[in-house]
Design a protein around this motif. Structure first.
Motif, PDB file in Angstrom:
ATOM      1  N   GLN A 101      -3.011 -13.066  25.191  1.00  0.00           N
ATOM      2  CA  GLN A 101      -3.724 -12.750  26.423  1.00  0.00           C
ATOM      3  C   GLN A 101      -4.492 -11.439  26.287  1.00  0.00           C
ATOM      4  OE1 GLN A 101      -0.718 -12.922  29.470  1.00  0.00           O
ATOM      5  NE2 GLN A 101      -0.866 -15.155  29.656  1.00  0.00           N
ATOM      6  N   VAL A 102      -3.911 -10.465  25.609  1.00  0.00           N
ATOM      7  CA  VAL A 102      -4.609  -9.193  25.381  1.00  0.00           C
ATOM      8  C   VAL A 102      -5.870  -9.441  24.547  1.00  0.00           C
ATOM      9  CG1 VAL A 102      -4.448  -6.996  24.124  1.00  0.00           C
ATOM     10  CG2 VAL A 102      -2.614  -7.678  25.668  1.00  0.00           C
ATOM     11  N   LYS A 103      -5.745 -10.297  23.545  1.00  0.00           N
ATOM     12  CA  LYS A 103      -6.897 -10.629  22.707  1.00  0.00           C
ATOM     13  C   LYS A 103      -7.976 -11.309  23.544  1.00  0.00           C
ATOM     14  CE  LYS A 103      -8.167 -13.348  18.660  1.00  0.00           C
ATOM     15  NZ  LYS A 103      -7.709 -14.335  17.682  1.00  0.00           N
ATOM     16  N   THR A 104      -7.556 -12.230  24.403  1.00  0.00           N
ATOM     17  CA  THR A 104      -8.504 -12.933  25.266  1.00  0.00           C
ATOM     18  C   THR A 104      -9.189 -11.954  26.214  1.00  0.00           C
ATOM     19  OG1 THR A 104      -7.131 -14.927  25.162  1.00  0.00           O
ATOM     20  CG2 THR A 104      -8.741 -14.805  26.939  1.00  0.00           C
ATOM     21  N   VAL A 105      -8.417 -11.037  26.788  1.00  0.00           N
ATOM     22  CA  VAL A 105      -8.980 -10.051  27.715  1.00  0.00           C
ATOM     23  C   VAL A 105      -9.992  -9.163  26.984  1.00  0.00           C
ATOM     24  CG1 VAL A 105      -8.419  -7.976  29.053  1.00  0.00           C
ATOM     25  CG2 VAL A 105      -7.062 -10.046  29.336  1.00  0.00           C
ATOM     26  N   GLU A 129     -11.770  -9.952  24.349  1.00  0.00           N
ATOM     27  CA  GLU A 129     -12.961 -10.752  24.095  1.00  0.00           C
ATOM     28  C   GLU A 129     -13.799 -10.878  25.368  1.00  0.00           C
ATOM     29  OE1 GLU A 129     -11.446 -14.434  22.618  1.00  0.00           O
ATOM     30  OE2 GLU A 129     -11.038 -13.630  20.626  1.00  0.00           O
ATOM     31  N   GLN A 130     -13.129 -11.086  26.494  1.00  0.00           N
ATOM     32  CA  GLN A 130     -13.849 -11.213  27.759  1.00  0.00           C
ATOM     33  C   GLN A 130     -14.513  -9.899  28.147  1.00  0.00           C
ATOM     34  OE1 GLN A 130     -10.891 -12.762  30.443  1.00  0.00           O
ATOM     35  NE2 GLN A 130     -11.212 -14.879  29.782  1.00  0.00           N
ATOM     36  N   LEU A 131     -13.845  -8.773  27.916  1.00  0.00           N
ATOM     37  CA  LEU A 131     -14.456  -7.473  28.215  1.00  0.00           C
ATOM     38  C   LEU A 131     -15.682  -7.236  27.326  1.00  0.00           C
ATOM     39  CD1 LEU A 131     -11.355  -5.161  28.763  1.00  0.00           C
ATOM     40  CD2 LEU A 131     -12.992  -5.952  30.477  1.00  0.00           C
ATOM     41  N   ALA A 132     -15.575  -7.622  26.063  1.00  0.00           N
ATOM     42  CA  ALA A 132     -16.731  -7.480  25.174  1.00  0.00           C
ATOM     43  C   ALA A 132     -17.885  -8.349  25.669  1.00  0.00           C
ATOM     44  CB  ALA A 132     -16.351  -7.872  23.747  1.00  0.00           C
ATOM     45  N   GLU A 133     -17.569  -9.554  26.096  1.00  0.00           N
ATOM     46  CA  GLU A 133     -18.606 -10.451  26.635  1.00  0.00           C
ATOM     47  C   GLU A 133     -19.208  -9.866  27.909  1.00  0.00           C
ATOM     48  OE1 GLU A 133     -21.054 -13.757  26.646  1.00  0.00           O
ATOM     49  OE2 GLU A 133     -19.651 -13.132  25.093  1.00  0.00           O
ATOM     50  N   ILE A 134     -18.362  -9.288  28.772  1.00  0.00           N
ATOM     51  CA  ILE A 134     -18.851  -8.669  30.016  1.00  0.00           C
ATOM     52  C   ILE A 134     -19.778  -7.511  29.694  1.00  0.00           C
ATOM     53  CG2 ILE A 134     -18.124  -7.241  31.973  1.00  0.00           C
ATOM     54  CD1 ILE A 134     -15.677  -9.097  32.216  1.00  0.00           C
TER      55      ILE A 134
END
Length: 173
Positions: A84-88, A90-95
């Motif tokens: 989940q930390v990895k997913t978060v 990745e999502q922050l980088a995308e944001i």
């Protein structure tokens, strides 16, 4: 009769068994009576402690099994948490990437609006100039029409200039 009984081995075996059983019961009863009177209280304490030890060992085994199960659960939860930390991340980088793209789009939109407004202003000026030119052209056509019909007679001589001016005033009145 007794002789007949001795000859039959079944009766002899049954009698011997009954006599042995009776002797064993009596001796056990007597032994319990004597040993219970002479029993040491430390033996009872030892037996009690051994029973407590067996209970403690079984509880320890149960607790160890529970700890192992919790370790497995913890490992699974840790793996899920890392995922989940990895997913978060990745999502922050995308944001952040989308924010940069959005800022660039806003800046480009602002530039295009400015350019559009400049072009609209230029178009308006051209329209005004065109109207002025059309007005001048219509005035020129009207003059040409008046000259061709003979209403206005412009002589290009210097002497006739005064006459033309007077003619314009006459025709205007």
């Amino acid at each position: 009769m007794f002789e007949d009984a001795l000859q039959n081995p079944f009766y002899i075996g049954a009698g011997a068994f009954a006599a042995g059983w009776l002797v064993a019961k009596i001796s056990a009863w007597m032994g319990r009576r004597l040993t219970s009177a002479q029993r040491d209280p430390r033996d009872d304490r030892i037996r009690s402690m051994e029973a407590d030890l067996r209970v403690a060992r079984s509880e320890t085994q149960k607790a160890q099994a529970a700890v192992e199960a919790q370790k497995k659960d913890l490992a699974e939860l840790t793996a899920k948490s890392e995922e989940q930390v990895k997913t978060v991340r990745e999502q922050l980088a995308e944001i952040n990437k989308l924010r940069v793209d959005l800022k660039a789009s806003v800046r480009k939109t602002h530039e295009l609006r400015t350019e559009l407004s400049d072009r609209a202003e230029e178009n308006l000026r051209s329209t005004v100039r065109l109207r002025d030119v059309e007005t001048e052209l219509s005035v020129a056509r009207a003059s040409t029409d008046l000259l061709s019909t003979g209403v206005l007679d412009y002589n290009m001589d210097d002497d006739d200039e005064a006459d033309e001016t007077s003619q314009i005033f006459k025709s205007g009145s």
